[in-house]
Design a protein around this motif. Structure first.
Motif, PDB file in Angstrom:
ATOM      1  N   LEU A  11      10.502  -5.321  11.306  1.00 58.29           N
ATOM      2  CA  LEU A  11       9.000  -5.935  11.657  1.00 58.29           C
ATOM      3  C   LEU A  11       8.252  -4.954  12.639  1.00 58.29           C
ATOM      4  O   LEU A  11       6.906  -4.883  12.486  1.00 58.29           O
ATOM      5  N   SER A  12       8.525  -4.581  13.803  1.00 60.14           N
ATOM      6  CA  SER A  12       8.193  -3.825  14.710  1.00 60.14           C
ATOM      7  C   SER A  12       7.617  -2.429  14.282  1.00 60.14           C
ATOM      8  O   SER A  12       6.653  -2.041  14.536  1.00 60.14           O
ATOM      9  N   ARG A  13       8.624  -1.934  13.542  1.00 53.97           N
ATOM     10  CA  ARG A  13       8.562  -0.585  12.857  1.00 53.97           C
ATOM     11  C   ARG A  13       7.108  -0.615  11.808  1.00 53.97           C
ATOM     12  O   ARG A  13       6.455   0.337  11.656  1.00 53.97           O
ATOM     13  N   PRO A  52       4.364  -8.867  18.488  1.00 52.64           N
ATOM     14  CA  PRO A  52       6.048  -8.915  18.578  1.00 52.64           C
ATOM     15  C   PRO A  52       6.537  -9.756  17.436  1.00 52.64           C
ATOM     16  O   PRO A  52       6.156 -10.428  17.031  1.00 52.64           O
ATOM     17  N   PRO A  53       7.742  -8.907  16.875  1.00 50.00           N
ATOM     18  CA  PRO A  53       8.242  -9.448  15.987  1.00 50.00           C
ATOM     19  C   PRO A  53       8.582 -10.848  15.625  1.00 50.00           C
ATOM     20  O   PRO A  53       8.554 -11.446  14.720  1.00 50.00           O
ATOM     21  N   GLU A  54       9.097 -11.346  16.990  1.00 53.06           N
ATOM     22  CA  GLU A  54       9.627 -12.602  17.007  1.00 53.06           C
ATOM     23  C   GLU A  54       8.518 -13.856  16.681  1.00 53.06           C
ATOM     24  O   GLU A  54       8.729 -14.956  16.196  1.00 53.06           O
ATOM     25  N   ARG A  55       7.273 -13.375  17.037  1.00 47.71           N
ATOM     26  CA  ARG A  55       6.209 -14.415  16.381  1.00 47.71           C
ATOM     27  C   ARG A  55       5.999 -14.368  14.887  1.00 47.71           C
ATOM     28  O   ARG A  55       5.380 -15.504  14.679  1.00 47.71           O
ATOM     29  N   GLN A  82      -0.734  -8.117   6.554  1.00 43.42           N
ATOM     30  CA  GLN A  82       0.396  -8.511   7.009  1.00 43.42           C
ATOM     31  C   GLN A  82       1.490  -8.737   6.071  1.00 43.42           C
ATOM     32  O   GLN A  82       2.736  -8.503   6.520  1.00 43.42           O
ATOM     33  N   ARG A  83       1.371  -9.308   4.942  1.00 45.01           N
ATOM     34  CA  ARG A  83       2.052  -9.360   3.968  1.00 45.01           C
ATOM     35  C   ARG A  83       2.601  -8.074   3.437  1.00 45.01           C
ATOM     36  O   ARG A  83       3.905  -7.936   3.160  1.00 45.01           O
ATOM     37  N   GLN A  84       1.862  -7.065   3.213  1.00 43.15           N
ATOM     38  CA  GLN A  84       2.476  -5.812   2.853  1.00 43.15           C
ATOM     39  C   GLN A  84       3.111  -5.135   3.502  1.00 43.15           C
ATOM     40  O   GLN A  84       4.360  -4.430   3.486  1.00 43.15           O
ATOM     41  N   ARG A  85       2.807  -5.392   5.012  1.00 40.13           N
ATOM     42  CA  ARG A  85       3.747  -4.985   6.090  1.00 40.13           C
ATOM     43  C   ARG A  85       5.209  -5.461   6.267  1.00 40.13           C
ATOM     44  O   ARG A  85       6.062  -5.048   6.196  1.00 40.13           O
ATOM     45  N   VAL A  86       5.144  -6.915   5.753  1.00 40.13           N
ATOM     46  CA  VAL A  86       6.737  -7.721   5.608  1.00 40.13           C
ATOM     47  C   VAL A  86       7.357  -7.096   4.406  1.00 40.13           C
ATOM     48  O   VAL A  86       8.626  -6.815   4.504  1.00 40.13           O
ATOM     49  N   GLY A 116      -6.626   1.560   4.758  1.00 39.61           N
ATOM     50  CA  GLY A 116      -6.215   2.880   5.933  1.00 39.61           C
ATOM     51  C   GLY A 116      -5.218   2.652   7.050  1.00 39.61           C
ATOM     52  O   GLY A 116      -4.309   3.480   7.211  1.00 39.61           O
ATOM     53  N   GLU A 117      -5.005   1.242   7.081  1.00 38.20           N
ATOM     54  CA  GLU A 117      -3.766   0.980   8.275  1.00 38.20           C
ATOM     55  C   GLU A 117      -2.670   1.180   7.420  1.00 38.20           C
ATOM     56  O   GLU A 117      -1.684   1.503   8.269  1.00 38.20           O
ATOM     57  N   ILE A 118      -2.478   0.655   6.203  1.00 40.45           N
ATOM     58  CA  ILE A 118      -1.188   0.717   5.557  1.00 40.45           C
ATOM     59  C   ILE A 118      -0.820   2.173   5.426  1.00 40.45           C
ATOM     60  O   ILE A 118       0.087   2.681   5.542  1.00 40.45           O
ATOM     61  N   LEU A 119      -1.851   3.082   4.868  1.00 45.10           N
ATOM     62  CA  LEU A 119      -1.554   4.547   4.667  1.00 45.10           C
ATOM     63  C   LEU A 119      -1.212   4.967   5.978  1.00 45.10           C
ATOM     64  O   LEU A 119      -0.222   6.014   6.032  1.00 45.10           O
ATOM     65  N   ALA A 120      -1.829   4.855   7.133  1.00 47.66           N
ATOM     66  CA  ALA A 120      -1.542   5.526   8.398  1.00 47.66           C
ATOM     67  C   ALA A 120       0.036   5.050   8.577  1.00 47.66           C
ATOM     68  O   ALA A 120       0.757   5.749   9.396  1.00 47.66           O
ATOM     69  N   LEU A 121       0.522   3.558   8.440  1.00 44.58           N
ATOM     70  CA  LEU A 121       1.612   3.388   8.542  1.00 44.58           C
ATOM     71  C   LEU A 121       2.738   4.397   8.010  1.00 44.58           C
ATOM     72  O   LEU A 121       3.831   4.578   8.409  1.00 44.58           O
ATOM     73  N   LEU A 122       2.690   4.547   6.519  1.00 41.70           N
ATOM     74  CA  LEU A 122       3.442   5.431   5.871  1.00 41.70           C
ATOM     75  C   LEU A 122       3.751   6.597   6.370  1.00 41.70           C
ATOM     76  O   LEU A 122       4.574   7.124   6.335  1.00 41.70           O
ATOM     77  N   LEU A 123       2.324   7.246   7.028  1.00 41.00           N
ATOM     78  CA  LEU A 123       2.639   8.419   7.447  1.00 41.00           C
ATOM     79  C   LEU A 123       3.319   8.604   8.625  1.00 41.00           C
ATOM     80  O   LEU A 123       4.171   9.483   9.026  1.00 41.00           O
ATOM     81  N   ARG A 124       3.223   7.398   9.512  1.00 40.02           N
ATOM     82  CA  ARG A 124       3.933   7.506  10.768  1.00 40.02           C
ATOM     83  C   ARG A 124       5.229   7.231  10.483  1.00 40.02           C
ATOM     84  O   ARG A 124       6.039   7.820  11.170  1.00 40.02           O
ATOM     85  N   LEU A 125       5.611   6.403   9.553  1.00 41.50           N
ATOM     86  CA  LEU A 125       7.119   6.446   9.201  1.00 41.50           C
ATOM     87  C   LEU A 125       7.606   7.620   8.871  1.00 41.50           C
ATOM     88  O   LEU A 125       8.747   7.961   9.015  1.00 41.50           O
ATOM     89  N   ARG A 126       6.872   8.525   7.957  1.00 40.38           N
ATOM     90  CA  ARG A 126       7.353   9.629   7.767  1.00 40.38           C
ATOM     91  C   ARG A 126       7.658  10.411   8.920  1.00 40.38           C
ATOM     92  O   ARG A 126       8.725  11.167   9.061  1.00 40.38           O
ATOM     93  N   ASP A 127       6.753  10.602   9.741  1.00 42.09           N
ATOM     94  CA  ASP A 127       6.685  11.560  10.884  1.00 42.09           C
ATOM     95  C   ASP A 127       7.736  10.900  12.021  1.00 42.09           C
ATOM     96  O   ASP A 127       8.617  11.942  12.549  1.00 42.09           O
ATOM     97  N   GLU A 128       7.983   9.842  12.273  1.00 37.94           N
ATOM     98  CA  GLU A 128       8.935   9.201  13.264  1.00 37.94           C
ATOM     99  C   GLU A 128      10.263   8.995  12.611  1.00 37.94           C
ATOM    100  O   GLU A 128      11.341   9.376  13.453  1.00 37.94           O
ATOM    101  N   LEU A 129      10.378   8.780  11.430  1.00 36.37           N
ATOM    102  CA  LEU A 129      11.944   8.419  10.667  1.00 36.37           C
ATOM    103  C   LEU A 129      12.233   9.638   9.882  1.00 36.37           C
ATOM    104  O   LEU A 129      13.508   9.433   9.313  1.00 36.37           O
TER     105      LEU A 129
END
Length: 341
Positions: free
Chosen positions: A149-151, A156-159, A172-176, A204-217
């Motif tokens: 969830l954090s990635r 905070p994920p516990e929330r 948020q649902r797409q992030r889940v 744009g936020e979801i696309l940026a997330l996918l790019l960040r996941l590629r770069d970090e992971l």
């Protein structure tokens, strides 16, 4: 294309390098109704997704891109051809397929349809761990869900653990949904229209997330979309699909700023930033059970219709084109390439 594109910073392998996911000669046919010919939804495709690479698969609805993606995921058995992952041919049965699906995860376009409304966010994300027989303790499971969830940007994920899908925004649902894929630590995700159901402000936020996941992971991705603007913003390479086959492929900057195939040019012409008159293709794509002889696009080709094909018109109507290679090189399946069209 509008907007300054940030150059991808591929990790985990050279961008464009084949060897993670590869399809060769892939064909998927479905029986026709009442004696009609079989529908060739995927009709000879070579496609590679390299380590740390994002490939956009684009085309009109009905061109076969979702069927191709499902076959690459092991959800549809191909009629012919092979799918390999990390050099190993995909087995469509038993334990091997289950192990493969842990390494290659699907992200669907509609998070509302992907999430069980009766399950909390915690259970939705933990479901994959439980299906795949995660052997850790309850504490380990909780830590894995929290990290996923954090990635995915839910902090905070516990929330979010005890919330239900109806209590979340679309983004948020797409992030889940993305967290549910990440919890299994896949090497590649297949994202089918990942932002189609979201508001423009969230895309744009979801696309940026996918790019960040590629770069970090070092996460690789095959992004299925009809949106060439999305491809421009996220992809390293693009493959344009028409009537079951890839008709143009190459680095995204090459294909989207200097398209060579008339179909790609038509798709780009309707974008707001394209300038000039949009190309209106005649009719609908042909029935995949009755694919035309010759170039499969010729019955709608704006160049052929205008008389611009010259002496090659007969070849367009009668001579089939070879399957494009699936690697990093650029190519277009068109008889008119090199003729100044």
């Amino acid at each position: 294309m509008s907007g300054e594109r940030v150059e991808p910073q591929g990790v985990g392998g050279a961008v464009g390098e084949a060897g993670l996911l590869s399809a060769r000669g892939l064909r998927v046919s479905f029986p026709g109704r009442r004696g009609a010919p079989a529908a060739r939804a995927v009709d000879g495709v070579d496609l590679d997704v390299g380590a740390g690479e994002i490939v956009a698969l684009v085309g009109e609805s009905g061109c076969g891109k979702t069927t191709l993606a499902r076959s690459l995921l092991g959800l549809v058995r191909p009629t012919a051809g092979t799918v390999s992952f990390a050099g190993t041919p995909l087995s469509y049965t038993g334990r091997d397929l289950k192990a493969y699906r842990r390494r290659v995860q699907l992200v669907l376009q509609d998070p509302s349809g992907s999430l069980n409304p009766r399950h909390t966010v915690y259970d939705a994300v933990a479901e994959g761990l439980r299906i795949h027989g995660y052997g850790g303790s309850a504490g380990d499971e909780r830590a894995a869900v929290a990290e996923a969830l954090s990635r995915a940007g839910l902090r905070p994920p516990e929330r979010f653990f005890l919330r239900y899908p109806h209590e979340l925004s679309g983004g948020q649902r797409q992030r889940v949904v993305i967290a549910g894929a990440l919890v299994l630590e896949p090497e590649l995700i297949v994202a089918d229209e990942p932002v189609a159901s979201l508001d423009a402000s969230v895309r744009g936020e979801i696309l940026a997330l996918l790019l960040r996941l590629r770069d970090e992971l070092g996460l690789s991705a095959l992004v299925v979309t009809h949106d060439l603007g999305l491809a421009w913003n996220i992809a390293d390479r693009v493959a344009v699909m028409y009537l079951g086959r890839i008709v143009e492929t190459g680095p995204v900057e090459t294909v989207l700023t200097a398209p060579r195939h008339p179909y790609t040019k038509a798709l780009l012409s309707v974008l707001p930033e394209a300038g000039g008159e949009p190309v209106v293709l005649s009719g609908e794509p042909p029935d995949p059970g009755r694919i035309p002889v010759g170039c499969r696009f010729h019955v709608r080709c704006q160049v052929l219709a205008s008389g611009g094909a010259g002496g090659l018109a007969e070849a367009c109507r009668t001579v089939d084109l070879p399957v494009l290679g699936g690697g990093a090189g650029a190519g277009a399946a068109c008889h008119l390439i090199g003729e100044g069209v």
